[in-house]
Motif scaffolding. Structure first.
Motif, PDB file in Angstrom:
ATOM      1  N   ILE A  82       6.909   3.431  -8.511  1.00 49.80           N
ATOM      2  CA  ILE A  82       7.982   3.047  -7.084  1.00 49.80           C
ATOM      3  C   ILE A  82       7.728   2.813  -6.601  1.00 49.80           C
ATOM      4  N   ILE A  83       7.161   3.964  -5.574  1.00 50.75           N
ATOM      5  CA  ILE A  83       6.235   3.073  -3.676  1.00 50.75           C
ATOM      6  C   ILE A  83       4.938   2.549  -3.990  1.00 50.75           C
ATOM      7  N   ASP A  84       4.075   3.024  -5.172  1.00 50.56           N
ATOM      8  CA  ASP A  84       3.118   2.283  -5.347  1.00 50.56           C
ATOM      9  C   ASP A  84       3.207   0.480  -5.648  1.00 50.56           C
ATOM     10  N   ILE A  85       4.310   0.448  -6.251  1.00 52.07           N
ATOM     11  CA  ILE A  85       4.887  -0.975  -6.290  1.00 52.07           C
ATOM     12  C   ILE A  85       5.306  -1.453  -5.370  1.00 52.07           C
ATOM     13  N   GLU A  86       6.213  -0.779  -4.528  1.00 57.09           N
ATOM     14  CA  GLU A  86       6.637  -1.138  -3.350  1.00 57.09           C
ATOM     15  C   GLU A  86       5.504  -1.312  -1.964  1.00 57.09           C
ATOM     16  N   ARG A  87       5.126  -0.894  -1.809  1.00 57.37           N
ATOM     17  CA  ARG A  87       3.878  -0.808  -0.871  1.00 57.37           C
ATOM     18  C   ARG A  87       2.962  -1.857  -1.725  1.00 57.37           C
ATOM     19  N   SER A  88       2.618  -2.626  -3.011  1.00 58.18           N
ATOM     20  CA  SER A  88       1.967  -3.076  -3.147  1.00 58.18           C
ATOM     21  C   SER A  88       2.236  -4.462  -2.744  1.00 58.18           C
ATOM     22  N   TRP A  89       3.717  -4.798  -2.097  1.00 54.43           N
ATOM     23  CA  TRP A  89       4.561  -6.323  -1.707  1.00 54.43           C
ATOM     24  C   TRP A  89       4.578  -6.098  -0.364  1.00 54.43           C
ATOM     25  N   HIS A  90       3.598  -6.566   0.316  1.00 53.13           N
ATOM     26  CA  HIS A  90       3.742  -6.314   1.732  1.00 53.13           C
ATOM     27  C   HIS A  90       5.492  -7.011   2.745  1.00 53.13           C
ATOM     28  N   HIS A  91       5.916  -8.055   1.764  1.00 50.08           N
ATOM     29  CA  HIS A  91       6.914  -8.836   2.921  1.00 50.08           C
ATOM     30  C   HIS A  91       8.189  -7.329   2.586  1.00 50.08           C
ATOM     31  N   TRP A 103      10.186   1.826   2.495  1.00 49.31           N
ATOM     32  CA  TRP A 103      11.378   3.342   2.289  1.00 49.31           C
ATOM     33  C   TRP A 103      10.518   4.204   2.134  1.00 49.31           C
ATOM     34  N   SER A 104      10.521   5.677   3.213  1.00 49.91           N
ATOM     35  CA  SER A 104       9.999   6.734   3.619  1.00 49.91           C
ATOM     36  C   SER A 104      10.238   7.504   1.833  1.00 49.91           C
ATOM     37  N   ILE A 105       9.111   8.502   1.783  1.00 52.19           N
ATOM     38  CA  ILE A 105       9.630   9.010   0.829  1.00 52.19           C
ATOM     39  C   ILE A 105      10.523  10.326   0.386  1.00 52.19           C
ATOM     40  N   ASP A 106      10.834  10.348   1.663  1.00 50.99           N
ATOM     41  CA  ASP A 106      12.919  11.114   1.863  1.00 50.99           C
ATOM     42  C   ASP A 106      13.647  10.373   1.617  1.00 50.99           C
ATOM     43  N   SER A 107      13.324   9.194   1.694  1.00 54.24           N
ATOM     44  CA  SER A 107      14.394   8.119   1.060  1.00 54.24           C
ATOM     45  C   SER A 107      14.631   7.853  -0.151  1.00 54.24           C
ATOM     46  N   TYR A 108      13.853   7.957  -0.475  1.00 53.34           N
ATOM     47  CA  TYR A 108      13.344   7.336  -2.688  1.00 53.34           C
ATOM     48  C   TYR A 108      14.024   9.367  -2.785  1.00 53.34           C
ATOM     49  N   TYR A 109      13.686  10.198  -1.972  1.00 51.29           N
ATOM     50  CA  TYR A 109      14.383  11.604  -2.786  1.00 51.29           C
ATOM     51  C   TYR A 109      15.708  11.998  -2.736  1.00 51.29           C
ATOM     52  N   ARG A 110      16.304  11.223  -1.205  1.00 50.37           N
ATOM     53  CA  ARG A 110      17.970  11.544  -1.534  1.00 50.37           C
ATOM     54  C   ARG A 110      18.577  11.125  -1.839  1.00 50.37           C
TER      55      ARG A 110
END
Ligand SMILES: CC(C)(COP(=O)(O)OP(=O)(O)OC[C@H]1O[C@@H](n2cnc3c(N)ncnc32)[C@H](O)[C@@H]1OP(=O)(O)O)[C@@H](O)C(=O)NCCC(=O)NCCS
Length: 158
Positions: free
Chosen positions: A19-28, A32-39
């Motif tokens: 999820i983070i890979d996909i999210e970071r591939s879109w610069h606009h 979210w931080s990794i912690d936010s995803y775990y929370r």
């Protein structure tokens, strides 16, 4: 429907890296931080968030998109939706949003709301196709770069 082999399933902890890979591939997108995803995944009210999987060339399921949303009282808020750029415009986003709307309706939400950058025409068109309407604006809602948001909403019923 063009993406025939898309499987939508509930998000699991092991999905966060993709999820983070996909999210970071879109610069606009707001990152979210990794912690936010775990929370988020430890919070019951988010556990309906979905990922979309397609088989890769080795026949293994590969996450190609996700939608994260939160239902509180009768309002469902889409926090983020994204599809890997190599799979964009092939119907994956449609499957994800349809699943989020269906789940929101099943859980008695009366509307689905979201914010979007005013310049994000692909996403705005995507939401309009689902009959979301522009319900308002938020000044300087985004940073990096600073930009206003449209608030869009869709009434749902079960
Ligand atoms: C917005 C997003 C999730 C759409 O997902 P997608 O899988 O590409 O969308 P779909 O293929 O399901 O498209 C469904 C419809 O949305 C509209 N649409 C999607 N992408 C579009 C684009 N680039 N330009 C214009 N309309 C578009 C079209 O009406 C499309 O139907 P059509 O292909 O039959 O014309 C995807 O473009 C994305 O990940 N964007 C980057 C992340 C982002 O900006 N997210 C929104 C944050 S608020």
């Amino acid at each position: 429907m063009k993406a025939l082999d898309v499987r939508i399933r509930k998000v699991r902890k092991g999905d966060i890296d993709r999820i983070i890979d996909i999210e970071r591939s879109w610069h606009h997108l707001s990152h979210w931080s990794i912690d936010s995803y775990y929370r988020l995944l430890n919070d019951d009210s988010f556990t309906s968030s979905f990922v979309a999987e397609m088989e890769n060339e080795n026949g293994r399921p590969n996450i190609v998109g996700f939608v994260i949303f939160h239902i509180a009282a009768d309002v469902s808020e889409i926090y983020n939706i994204a599809v890997e750029s190599s799979h964009a415009r092939s119907g994956v986003g449609h499957h994800l949003m349809a699943a989020a709307i269906h789940e929101s309706s099943r859980r008695k939400a009366s509307k689905v709301v979201l914010e979007v950058r005013k310049s994000n025409n692909p996403a705005i068109n995507f939401y309009l196709k689902f009959n979301f309407r522009i319900a308002g604006e938020r000044k300087n809602y985004y940073s990096n770069p600073v930009e206003d948001a449209y608030v869009m909403e869709l009434e749902v019923s079960d």
